[in-house]
Design a protein around this motif. Structure first.
Motif, short mmCIF file in Angstrom:
data_model
loop_
_atom_site.label_atom_id
_atom_site.label_comp_id
_atom_site.label_asym_id
_atom_site.label_seq_id
_atom_site.Cartn_x
_atom_site.Cartn_y
_atom_site.Cartn_z
N ALA A 1 0.84 -1.20 0.00
CA ALA A 1 0.00 0.00 0.00
C ALA A 1 0.87 1.25 0.00
O ALA A 1 0.60 2.21 -0.72
N GLN A 2 1.93 1.22 0.76
CA GLN A 2 2.85 2.35 0.81
C GLN A 2 3.48 2.61 -0.56
O GLN A 2 3.61 3.75 -1.00
N GLU A 3 3.87 1.54 -1.25
CA GLU A 3 4.46 1.69 -2.58
C GLU A 3 3.43 2.20 -3.58
O GLU A 3 3.73 3.03 -4.43
N LEU A 4 2.19 1.71 -3.49
CA LEU A 4 1.14 2.20 -4.38
C LEU A 4 0.90 3.69 -4.16
O LEU A 4 0.70 4.45 -5.11
N TYR A 5 0.95 4.14 -2.92
CA TYR A 5 0.79 5.56 -2.63
C TYR A 5 1.94 6.37 -3.23
O TYR A 5 1.72 7.46 -3.74
N SER A 6 3.14 5.82 -3.22
CA SER A 6 4.27 6.54 -3.82
C SER A 6 4.11 6.63 -5.34
O SER A 6 4.70 7.50 -5.97
N ARG A 7 3.29 5.75 -5.92
CA ARG A 7 3.01 5.79 -7.37
C ARG A 7 1.72 6.55 -7.66
O ARG A 7 1.14 6.42 -8.73
N GLU A 8 1.25 7.30 -6.68
CA GLU A 8 0.09 8.19 -6.79
C GLU A 8 -1.26 7.47 -6.85
O GLU A 8 -2.25 8.04 -7.28
N TRP A 9 -1.32 6.23 -6.41
CA TRP A 9 -2.59 5.53 -6.26
C TRP A 9 -3.10 5.81 -4.85
O TRP A 9 -2.31 5.92 -3.92
N ARG A 10 -4.41 5.93 -4.70
CA ARG A 10 -5.03 6.21 -3.41
C ARG A 10 -6.12 5.18 -3.16
O ARG A 10 -6.90 4.83 -4.05
N TYR A 11 -6.20 4.71 -1.90
CA TYR A 11 -7.20 3.70 -1.54
C TYR A 11 -8.42 4.40 -0.98
O TYR A 11 -8.33 5.22 -0.06
N HIS A 12 -9.57 4.07 -1.54
CA HIS A 12 -10.84 4.65 -1.06
C HIS A 12 -11.43 3.66 -0.06
O HIS A 12 -11.78 2.53 -0.40
N ALA A 13 -11.54 4.10 1.19
CA ALA A 13 -11.96 3.20 2.28
C ALA A 13 -13.40 2.70 2.10
O ALA A 13 -13.69 1.54 2.36
N GLU A 14 -14.29 3.58 1.64
CA GLU A 14 -15.69 3.19 1.51
C GLU A 14 -15.92 2.29 0.29
O GLU A 14 -16.61 1.28 0.37
N LEU A 15 -15.33 2.65 -0.85
CA LEU A 15 -15.51 1.87 -2.07
C LEU A 15 -14.60 0.66 -2.14
O LEU A 15 -14.78 -0.21 -2.98
N LYS A 16 -13.59 0.63 -1.27
CA LYS A 16 -12.61 -0.46 -1.21
C LYS A 16 -11.96 -0.71 -2.56
O LYS A 16 -11.84 -1.84 -3.03
N ARG A 17 -11.53 0.40 -3.18
CA ARG A 17 -10.86 0.35 -4.48
C ARG A 17 -9.69 1.31 -4.48
O ARG A 17 -9.67 2.29 -3.76
N TRP A 18 -8.75 1.02 -5.36
CA TRP A 18 -7.61 1.89 -5.58
C TRP A 18 -7.91 2.83 -6.75
O TRP A 18 -8.36 2.38 -7.79
N PHE A 19 -7.62 4.12 -6.54
CA PHE A 19 -7.86 5.14 -7.56
C PHE A 19 -6.59 5.92 -7.84
O PHE A 19 -5.72 6.05 -6.97
N LYS A 20 -6.55 6.48 -9.04
CA LYS A 20 -5.44 7.36 -9.43
C LYS A 20 -6.02 8.42 -10.34
O LYS A 20 -6.84 8.12 -11.22
N ARG A 21 -5.59 9.67 -10.13
CA ARG A 21 -6.03 10.74 -11.02
C ARG A 21 -5.43 10.47 -12.40
O ARG A 21 -4.22 10.28 -12.53
N ALA A 22 -6.27 10.42 -13.41
CA ALA A 22 -5.82 10.10 -14.77
C ALA A 22 -5.02 11.26 -15.35
O ALA A 22 -5.29 12.42 -15.06
N SER A 23 -4.04 10.90 -16.16
CA SER A 23 -3.20 11.90 -16.82
C SER A 23 -2.96 11.46 -18.26
O SER A 23 -3.21 10.30 -18.61
N PRO A 24 -2.46 12.36 -19.10
CA PRO A 24 -2.15 11.96 -20.47
C PRO A 24 -1.16 10.79 -20.53
O PRO A 24 -1.22 9.98 -21.45
N ALA A 25 -0.28 10.68 -19.54
CA ALA A 25 0.67 9.56 -19.50
C ALA A 25 -0.05 8.21 -19.37
O ALA A 25 0.47 7.17 -19.75
#
Length: 122
Positions: A48-72
């Motif tokens: 989880a810590q590594e995913l956060y360093s890659r800009e993924w965020r865990y949503h506690a209520e939806l129980k899913r990993w999210f990331k703000r989309a970018s052109p990359a």
């Protein structure tokens, strides 16, 4: 009476441990695999810590990993100018564009401090 047998030495060997420094080399899919297959394990927390360093965020209520989309990520900005989010779909094992309501979605994300590995002091 039990039969006498002798186990080969390879049965007594310990499996190699995964070091947290290796996490940076793992693919995104591998990290999600580790996260979802090792619940309540220190490796899940490190992942989880590594995913956060890659800009993924865990949503506690939806129980899913999210990331703000970018052109990359191969996602163009929406016509409304609102940010788009990717999420990791554990059913198809791929990243998808989130089509649900994104109002206040960031309020449900765990903070980086919430996922930081806190080892007991010895």
């Amino acid at each position: 009476q039990e039969p006498h047998y002798q186990l080969p030495m390879c049965y007594y060997m310990q499996p190699p441990t995964i070091k947290t420094g290796h996490m940076t080399k793992f693919t995104l899919e591998t990290l999600f695999y580790l996260f979802y297959t090792m619940p309540k394990d220190i490796m899940q927390a490190c992942t989880a810590q590594e995913l956060y360093s890659r800009e993924w965020r865990y949503h506690a209520e939806l129980k899913r990993w999210f990331k703000r989309a970018s052109p990359a990520d191969g996602v163009t900005n929406s016509s409304s100018g609102a940010p788009q989010f990717l999420y990791f779909d554990i059913n198809t094992w791929e990243r998808r564009i989130f089509t649900g309501t994104i109002q206040n979605i960031a309020n449900g994300f765990l903070t980086e401090d919430d996922v930081r590995v806190k080892l007991p002091s010895s």
